[in-house]
Design a protein around this motif. Structure first.
Motif, short mmCIF file in Angstrom:
data_model
loop_
_atom_site.label_atom_id
_atom_site.label_comp_id
_atom_site.label_asym_id
_atom_site.label_seq_id
_atom_site.Cartn_x
_atom_site.Cartn_y
_atom_site.Cartn_z
N ARG A 228 11.41 -0.06 -24.93
CA ARG A 228 10.78 -0.28 -23.56
C ARG A 228 9.60 -0.99 -23.62
O ARG A 228 8.44 -1.03 -24.33
CB ARG A 228 10.60 0.77 -22.64
CG ARG A 228 10.11 0.53 -21.18
CD ARG A 228 9.88 1.87 -20.40
NE ARG A 228 9.15 1.58 -19.28
CZ ARG A 228 9.68 1.65 -18.14
NH1 ARG A 228 10.84 1.31 -18.05
NH2 ARG A 228 8.76 1.30 -17.05
N VAL A 229 9.34 -2.06 -22.91
CA VAL A 229 7.98 -2.90 -22.77
C VAL A 229 7.61 -2.80 -21.38
O VAL A 229 8.24 -2.66 -20.56
CB VAL A 229 8.25 -4.41 -23.13
CG1 VAL A 229 8.93 -4.48 -24.82
CG2 VAL A 229 9.42 -4.97 -22.37
N SER A 230 6.37 -3.06 -21.52
CA SER A 230 5.76 -2.75 -20.17
C SER A 230 4.62 -3.99 -19.60
O SER A 230 4.14 -3.77 -18.41
CB SER A 230 4.74 -1.55 -20.01
OG SER A 230 3.91 -1.47 -20.95
N ASN A 231 4.39 -4.94 -20.52
CA ASN A 231 3.58 -5.85 -20.28
C ASN A 231 4.01 -7.17 -20.97
O ASN A 231 4.91 -7.16 -22.00
CB ASN A 231 2.08 -5.73 -20.35
CG ASN A 231 2.04 -5.18 -21.90
OD1 ASN A 231 2.06 -5.74 -22.89
ND2 ASN A 231 1.42 -3.82 -22.03
N GLY A 232 3.04 -8.33 -20.64
CA GLY A 232 3.43 -9.35 -21.34
C GLY A 232 3.13 -9.40 -22.66
O GLY A 232 3.87 -10.12 -23.61
N ASP A 233 2.25 -9.04 -23.45
CA ASP A 233 1.90 -8.98 -24.59
C ASP A 233 3.15 -8.13 -25.48
O ASP A 233 3.54 -8.63 -26.79
CB ASP A 233 0.79 -8.32 -24.93
CG ASP A 233 0.09 -8.26 -26.49
OD1 ASP A 233 0.22 -9.37 -26.85
OD2 ASP A 233 0.01 -7.14 -27.07
N GLU A 234 3.73 -7.17 -24.83
CA GLU A 234 4.72 -6.24 -25.68
C GLU A 234 6.10 -7.34 -25.55
O GLU A 234 6.69 -7.04 -26.71
CB GLU A 234 5.01 -5.13 -24.83
CG GLU A 234 3.65 -4.00 -25.04
CD GLU A 234 3.98 -2.75 -24.14
OE1 GLU A 234 4.91 -2.60 -23.71
OE2 GLU A 234 3.11 -1.76 -24.43
N VAL A 235 6.18 -7.87 -24.42
CA VAL A 235 7.51 -8.89 -24.66
C VAL A 235 7.31 -9.72 -25.49
O VAL A 235 8.21 -10.04 -26.17
CB VAL A 235 7.69 -9.46 -23.12
CG1 VAL A 235 8.62 -10.69 -23.09
CG2 VAL A 235 7.97 -8.49 -22.06
N ARG A 236 6.33 -10.46 -25.93
CA ARG A 236 6.11 -11.46 -26.65
C ARG A 236 6.24 -10.79 -28.00
O ARG A 236 7.02 -11.68 -28.94
CB ARG A 236 4.60 -11.97 -26.42
CG ARG A 236 4.18 -13.04 -27.66
CD ARG A 236 2.83 -13.51 -27.65
NE ARG A 236 2.00 -12.43 -28.00
CZ ARG A 236 1.94 -11.98 -29.32
NH1 ARG A 236 2.45 -12.79 -30.26
NH2 ARG A 236 0.89 -10.85 -29.65
N LYS A 237 5.53 -9.63 -28.43
CA LYS A 237 5.82 -9.21 -29.79
C LYS A 237 7.69 -8.92 -30.10
O LYS A 237 7.73 -9.19 -31.16
CB LYS A 237 5.05 -8.04 -29.88
CG LYS A 237 3.70 -8.23 -29.94
CD LYS A 237 2.83 -7.02 -30.12
CE LYS A 237 1.36 -7.18 -30.15
NZ LYS A 237 0.43 -5.74 -29.97
N GLU A 238 7.97 -8.51 -28.95
CA GLU A 238 9.46 -8.05 -29.23
C GLU A 238 10.15 -9.52 -29.38
O GLU A 238 11.37 -9.37 -30.12
CB GLU A 238 9.90 -7.23 -27.87
CG GLU A 238 11.34 -6.99 -28.04
CD GLU A 238 11.80 -6.02 -29.22
OE1 GLU A 238 13.11 -5.83 -29.36
OE2 GLU A 238 11.12 -5.75 -29.95
N LEU A 239 10.10 -10.41 -28.62
CA LEU A 239 10.63 -11.79 -28.58
C LEU A 239 10.32 -12.43 -30.12
O LEU A 239 11.33 -12.79 -30.59
CB LEU A 239 10.34 -12.55 -27.45
CG LEU A 239 10.85 -12.22 -26.07
CD1 LEU A 239 10.23 -13.24 -25.03
CD2 LEU A 239 12.46 -12.11 -25.93
N VAL A 240 9.34 -12.20 -30.47
CA VAL A 240 8.92 -12.90 -31.82
C VAL A 240 9.80 -11.96 -32.77
O VAL A 240 10.38 -12.50 -33.80
CB VAL A 240 7.50 -12.74 -32.09
CG1 VAL A 240 7.13 -12.85 -33.58
CG2 VAL A 240 6.64 -13.58 -31.34
N ARG A 241 9.79 -10.50 -32.85
CA ARG A 241 10.70 -9.86 -33.69
C ARG A 241 11.97 -10.31 -33.63
O ARG A 241 12.73 -10.58 -34.69
CB ARG A 241 10.40 -8.31 -33.44
CG ARG A 241 11.03 -7.29 -34.32
CD ARG A 241 11.14 -6.25 -33.90
NE ARG A 241 12.10 -5.80 -32.74
CZ ARG A 241 13.50 -5.87 -32.84
NH1 ARG A 241 13.72 -5.69 -34.09
NH2 ARG A 241 14.33 -5.79 -31.85
N LEU A 242 12.44 -10.41 -32.51
CA LEU A 242 14.16 -10.85 -32.30
C LEU A 242 14.38 -12.25 -32.98
O LEU A 242 15.56 -12.49 -33.67
CB LEU A 242 14.31 -10.60 -30.82
CG LEU A 242 14.69 -9.13 -30.26
CD1 LEU A 242 14.61 -9.36 -28.84
CD2 LEU A 242 15.77 -8.41 -30.89
#
Length: 252
Positions: free
Chosen positions: A229-243
């Motif tokens: 689960r992500v809850s903010n823009g920074d966490e989304v960015r990190k997950e999209l980079v990982r993916l």
């Protein structure tokens, strides 16, 4: 001939898998069959319409006051929405489908319009007409069929994403989606082809939420789930980079 069994409550081991499948079907749908109650008479009336979802997974549709289903809803808001995910299976009765039950109400939230039009850009030509309104189906329960013997009744809380604590993400969603489409179309393409097994094309991101993001190409939509689960823009960015790193490794 298919024999439909009575619904059963999912066991503990079934719950997470069933939740994921049900939510994925709802998020991946581009259309559904809406059942309303005819007035007068109260006979069920089914009609085809385009669908999208809010950030928590609530179904959205855009309908005209001139349409029979809209006139029905103005008299009685009770409705159900059948989403068919059986695709081109030889025996569709072995495929997955879900019927959502609740009440359909008009909404004026800007994010509802934005998410719907991101998924169905052709609807922009009539969305502003005075007789058209956006509606959401406030889901109360659902009947999920995942093939023979996999039939469950699911409550609202198993179908929708809890947005509490993710207000920053909801606020940042539009900017995230625009940034990805404008500056990282190559990454979106890799998500679709390498992680989700879709053909190459001009895939677009249409929405992001705590559990994943939605991708669309023409009349096809895909659901890309996040690892956590992500809850903010920074966490989304990190997950999209990982993916995208995972996707590039698979493409190598």
């Amino acid at each position: 001939m298919s024999v439909e069994e009575p619904a059963k409550q999912p066991s503990f081991s079934d719950i997470k898998e069933t939740d994921v499948l049900a939510r994925t079907i709802i998020r991946s749908a581009m259309k559904g069959s809406l059942a309303t109650l005819l007035t007068p008479g109260s006979h069920p009336y089914a009609s085809l319409l385009l669908t999208a979802t809010t950030a928590d997974g609530t179904p959205i549709f855009l309908i005209s006051k001139l349409a029979l289903h809209t006139r029905n809803l103005l008299e009685d808001a009770r409705a159900s929405l059948l989403i068919d995910a059986t695709g081109t299976e030889a025996d569709p009765m072995q495929g997955s489908r879900i019927t959502l039950v609740g009440e359909a109400r008009p909404v004026t939230d800007e994010s509802v319009a934005r998410r719907f039009l991101a998924r169905h850009p052709s609807a922009a030509g009539y969305a502003s007409f005075p007789d058209f309104s956006f509606y959401t189906l406030q889901v109360e329960t659902a009947h999920y069929i995942g093939g023979f013997g996999r039939i469950f009744d699911l409550p609202r809380e198993q179908l929708l994403v809890d947005l509490s604590g993710a207000e920053a993400l909801v606020e940042a969603e539009q900017g995230i989606v625009s940034h990805m489409n404008e500056d990282h179309a190559d990454a979106i393409g890799l998500y679709a082809t390498q992680l989700l097994g879709a053909p190459a094309g001009d895939w677009r991101m249409t929405g992001v939420d705590p559990e994943g993001c939605d991708l669309v190409l023409g009349a096809r939509a895909l659901r890309l789930r996040f690892a956590a689960r992500v809850s903010n823009g920074d966490e989304v960015r990190k997950e999209l980079v990982r993916l995208v790193g995972v996707a590039r490794d698979q493409a190598a």
